[in-house]
Write a protein that holds these residues in place. Structure first.
Motif, mmCIF file in Angstrom:
data_model
loop_
_atom_site.group_PDB
_atom_site.id
_atom_site.type_symbol
_atom_site.label_atom_id
_atom_site.label_comp_id
_atom_site.label_asym_id
_atom_site.label_seq_id
_atom_site.Cartn_x
_atom_site.Cartn_y
_atom_site.Cartn_z
ATOM 1 N N TRP A 1 37.909 34.808 32.250
ATOM 2 C CA TRP A 1 37.175 35.596 33.240
ATOM 3 C C TRP A 1 36.933 34.819 34.533
ATOM 4 O O TRP A 1 36.395 35.364 35.483
ATOM 5 C CB TRP A 1 35.829 36.046 32.674
ATOM 6 C CG TRP A 1 35.964 36.934 31.473
ATOM 7 C CD1 TRP A 1 35.758 36.603 30.174
ATOM 8 C CD2 TRP A 1 36.373 38.302 31.478
ATOM 9 N NE1 TRP A 1 35.991 37.664 29.347
ATOM 10 C CE2 TRP A 1 36.376 38.745 30.123
ATOM 11 C CE3 TRP A 1 36.745 39.218 32.474
ATOM 12 C CZ2 TRP A 1 36.731 40.032 29.756
ATOM 13 C CZ3 TRP A 1 37.098 40.501 32.113
ATOM 14 C CH2 TRP A 1 37.085 40.895 30.770
ATOM 15 N N PHE A 2 37.319 33.539 34.545
ATOM 16 C CA PHE A 2 37.090 32.726 35.730
ATOM 17 C C PHE A 2 38.350 32.003 36.164
ATOM 18 O O PHE A 2 38.330 30.826 36.528
ATOM 19 C CB PHE A 2 35.958 31.714 35.482
ATOM 20 C CG PHE A 2 34.617 32.365 35.332
ATOM 21 C CD1 PHE A 2 33.869 32.688 36.443
ATOM 22 C CD2 PHE A 2 34.128 32.681 34.074
ATOM 23 C CE1 PHE A 2 32.641 33.293 36.298
ATOM 24 C CE2 PHE A 2 32.891 33.292 33.932
ATOM 25 C CZ PHE A 2 32.147 33.604 35.049
ATOM 26 N N GLY A 3 39.457 32.708 36.130
ATOM 27 C CA GLY A 3 40.700 32.162 36.654
ATOM 28 C C GLY A 3 40.693 32.175 38.171
ATOM 29 O O GLY A 3 39.750 32.643 38.820
ATOM 30 N N ALA A 4 41.777 31.697 38.772
ATOM 31 C CA ALA A 4 41.860 31.608 40.234
ATOM 32 C C ALA A 4 41.738 32.982 40.880
ATOM 33 O O ALA A 4 41.051 33.152 41.897
ATOM 34 C CB ALA A 4 43.167 30.942 40.636
ATOM 35 N N VAL A 5 42.395 33.982 40.286
ATOM 36 C CA VAL A 5 42.344 35.329 40.863
ATOM 37 C C VAL A 5 40.927 35.895 40.781
ATOM 38 O O VAL A 5 40.422 36.495 41.745
ATOM 39 C CB VAL A 5 43.331 36.257 40.128
ATOM 40 C CG1 VAL A 5 43.209 37.684 40.656
ATOM 41 C CG2 VAL A 5 44.749 35.738 40.280
ATOM 42 N N GLN A 6 40.269 35.695 39.645
ATOM 43 C CA GLN A 6 38.906 36.199 39.491
ATOM 44 C C GLN A 6 37.937 35.493 40.454
ATOM 45 O O GLN A 6 37.019 36.118 40.981
ATOM 46 C CB GLN A 6 38.426 36.014 38.054
ATOM 47 C CG GLN A 6 39.044 36.954 37.060
ATOM 48 C CD GLN A 6 40.445 36.499 36.622
ATOM 49 O OE1 GLN A 6 40.912 35.435 37.047
ATOM 50 N NE2 GLN A 6 41.105 37.294 35.787
ATOM 51 N N GLN A 7 38.167 34.210 40.661
ATOM 52 C CA GLN A 7 37.299 33.478 41.589
ATOM 53 C C GLN A 7 37.441 34.018 43.016
ATOM 54 O O GLN A 7 36.446 34.287 43.693
ATOM 55 C CB GLN A 7 37.639 31.987 41.561
ATOM 56 C CG GLN A 7 37.334 31.318 40.223
ATOM 57 C CD GLN A 7 37.811 29.882 40.190
ATOM 58 O OE1 GLN A 7 37.979 29.248 41.227
ATOM 59 N NE2 GLN A 7 38.041 29.368 38.985
ATOM 60 N N ARG A 8 38.687 34.199 43.456
ATOM 61 C CA ARG A 8 38.909 34.736 44.800
ATOM 62 C C ARG A 8 38.336 36.145 44.906
ATOM 63 O O ARG A 8 37.725 36.511 45.916
ATOM 64 C CB ARG A 8 40.400 34.765 45.129
ATOM 65 C CG ARG A 8 41.074 33.408 45.147
ATOM 66 C CD ARG A 8 42.467 33.510 45.725
ATOM 67 N NE ARG A 8 43.289 32.397 45.309
ATOM 68 C CZ ARG A 8 44.233 32.443 44.376
ATOM 69 N NH1 ARG A 8 44.479 33.593 43.733
ATOM 70 N NH2 ARG A 8 44.941 31.387 44.052
ATOM 71 N N GLY A 9 38.550 36.950 43.856
ATOM 72 C CA GLY A 9 38.062 38.326 43.870
ATOM 73 C C GLY A 9 36.550 38.402 43.946
ATOM 74 O O GLY A 9 35.979 39.235 44.673
ATOM 75 N N THR A 10 35.868 37.522 43.197
ATOM 76 C CA THR A 10 34.398 37.523 43.215
ATOM 77 C C THR A 10 33.865 37.160 44.600
ATOM 78 O O THR A 10 32.951 37.807 45.126
ATOM 79 C CB THR A 10 33.858 36.528 42.170
ATOM 80 O OG1 THR A 10 34.371 36.858 40.883
ATOM 81 C CG2 THR A 10 32.337 36.558 42.141
ATOM 82 N N VAL A 11 34.454 36.127 45.192
ATOM 83 C CA VAL A 11 34.035 35.732 46.539
ATOM 84 C C VAL A 11 34.289 36.861 47.528
ATOM 85 O O VAL A 11 33.445 37.178 48.385
ATOM 86 C CB VAL A 11 34.777 34.444 46.976
ATOM 87 C CG1 VAL A 11 34.495 34.143 48.443
ATOM 88 C CG2 VAL A 11 34.358 33.261 46.110
ATOM 89 N N LEU A 12 35.449 37.504 47.401
ATOM 90 C CA LEU A 12 35.793 38.593 48.323
ATOM 91 C C LEU A 12 34.840 39.779 48.183
ATOM 92 O O LEU A 12 34.374 40.336 49.173
ATOM 93 C CB LEU A 12 37.240 39.036 48.073
ATOM 94 C CG LEU A 12 37.758 40.180 48.947
ATOM 95 C CD1 LEU A 12 37.739 39.763 50.414
ATOM 96 C CD2 LEU A 12 39.164 40.594 48.515
#
Length: 420
Positions: free
Chosen positions: A259-270
């Motif tokens: 749940w905290f991969g690179a894509v999820q991290q970018r998505g959460t910030v966005l």
């Protein structure tokens, strides 16, 4: 005989001109005599001038003023009125119960002038003008705003550019050493995003300096709100990643990392940043901040300031930043003693503590500061919180990278984590 007598005109041996009027009477000539007091107490009468009647019913006065003796202490002639003329900058006010020639000269009040002698009233200056110190003409009002030319504006500008330069230097250090354990262990991609957002935070403070205009008033708070949410979002995601990594290290906790991969991290910030962007858009569309000329602080000055338009919009913007900051602080505080984190959670806890303290102190200072000082307080809060985040999060890492390279190894980081 009278007809011919009117045309008679001759000069006597004493130098007097003799002529006759229509009635046959000699035109009179009168000597003006002055009593002179002599030092020995005697008096003497001397001729100081003459008055003579001229044809066509006119008169001529010849007076030798330097010969006149005035029997007063000041040795000057008495005044023929009880009050002197009122100069420009004053108005006449009659003395009650006294002759019309008796009056007081009242200075015009602030903002009013009289530019004539013996004016009976003072006139108000136009809206953007103010009376001169002499109250005899109007001057354009002084303008006041947080300027790049004054010492306060220069100091804040230098601090903003210095913070931007430090961000660029730290970013360069992290990019150059991106393969080292200390950079990779602390989520290098989020660190790069955090440095870029901090650079935007430093630069957005420049929008608060200079004469307010419509586009700067609209952009300054939007840029400020979005930049800080981007910054705090990166910190929040970094904290969540630290917690997820620790949970994954326990038996059966590996699923939490997906749940905290690179894509999820970018998505959460966005997503978190887009929420703030939506708040700013709704605020600008519904009640846009606008420049305003305020004359209530000083009557002789025009204070240029940005009116927020909607206090609710500004409050929601600050509340959202504060909510993310408090959430980051609480999560980092809970994770401060987790192992194998290179004290990342401790650094985040300390940085968010500084951040929250600055902005808690900002609100009362901002509300109580008038005019340009409100902008200065906001710029100071932006710079102080940005420097606090930059120094607390990246200062220890840069110290190790540049000055203690022997500690920039995986073993040293793991050992440090176990010791903590």
């Amino acid at each position: 005989l009278l007809y011919y007598l009117e045309k008679v005109n001759f000069t006597t041996t004493f130098g007097d001109e003799v002529s006759f009027d229509e009635n046959g009477d000699v035109l009179p000539i009168y000597d003006i005599m002055n009593w002179l007091w002599l030092p020995d107490g005697r008096t003497e009468v001397q001729n100081v001038g003459e008055v003579k009647k001229l044809p066509f019913k006119s008169e001529q006065l010849a007076l030798q003023e330097e010969k006149i003796f005035w029997n007063f202490e000041i040795k000057e002639p008495p005044r023929s009125v009880c009050s002197e003329s009122c100069p420009p900058g004053t108005r006449m006010a009659r003395k009650k119960g006294q002759p019309v020639c008796c009056f007081d000269c009242i200075p015009c009040s602030e903002g009013k002038i009289s530019n004539k002698t013996d004016s009976t009233e003072c006139t108000s200056c136009p809206e953007d003008f103010w009376s001169s110190p002499q109250r005899d003409h109007c001057l354009p009002k002084k303008t006041e705003f947080l300027s790049y030319n004054e010492p306060l504006g220069i100091c804040l500008t230098v601090a903003s550019l210095l913070g931007t330069f430090v961000c660029v230097v730290v970013l360069g250090i992290f990019i150059y050493h991106h393969r080292t354990p200390i950079v990779r262990a602390n989520n290098s991609e989020l660190s790069f995003q955090l440095l870029l957002s901090l650079k935007l935070c430093f630069l957005c403070s420049l929008l608060f300096i200079g004469q307010p205009r419509l586009w700067t008033c609209q952009l300054r708070h939007a840029a400020f709100g979005i930049s800080f949410v981007l910054c705090v979002s990166c910190i929040l995601v970094k904290t969540l990643v630290v917690l997820a990594v620790f949970k994954a290290s326990k038996p059966g906790g590996g699923a939490s990392l997906k749940w905290f991969g690179a894509v999820q991290q970018r998505g959460t910030v966005l997503v978190l940043t887009c929420v703030q962007a939506a708040i700013c858009t709704a605020w600008i569309v519904s009640a846009s901040p606008t420049p305003h000329k305020n004359t209530q602080y000083h009557n002789d000055k025009i204070v240029y300031e940005c009116v927020v338009g909607s206090t609710v919009g500004f409050s929601v913007l600050l509340f959202y930043i504060g909510l993310l900051a408090i959430l980051s602080f609480l999560l980092a505080f809970l994770a401060r003693n987790l192992p194998d984190s290179f004290n990342e959670a401790k650094l985040i806890t300390f940085s968010m503590l500084i951040f929250c303290a600055v902005w808690v102190a900002f609100v009362p200072a901002y509300v109580s500061s008038p005019g340009k000082y409100a902008d200065a307080v906001e710029v100071f809060a932006i710079l102080a919180s940005s420097f606090g985040l930059l120094m607390a999060l990246f200062g220890p890492k840069c110290y190790i990278i540049l000055l203690r390279p022997e500690r920039n190894t995986k073993k040293a980081i793991m050992d440090r984590g176990n010791k903590s």
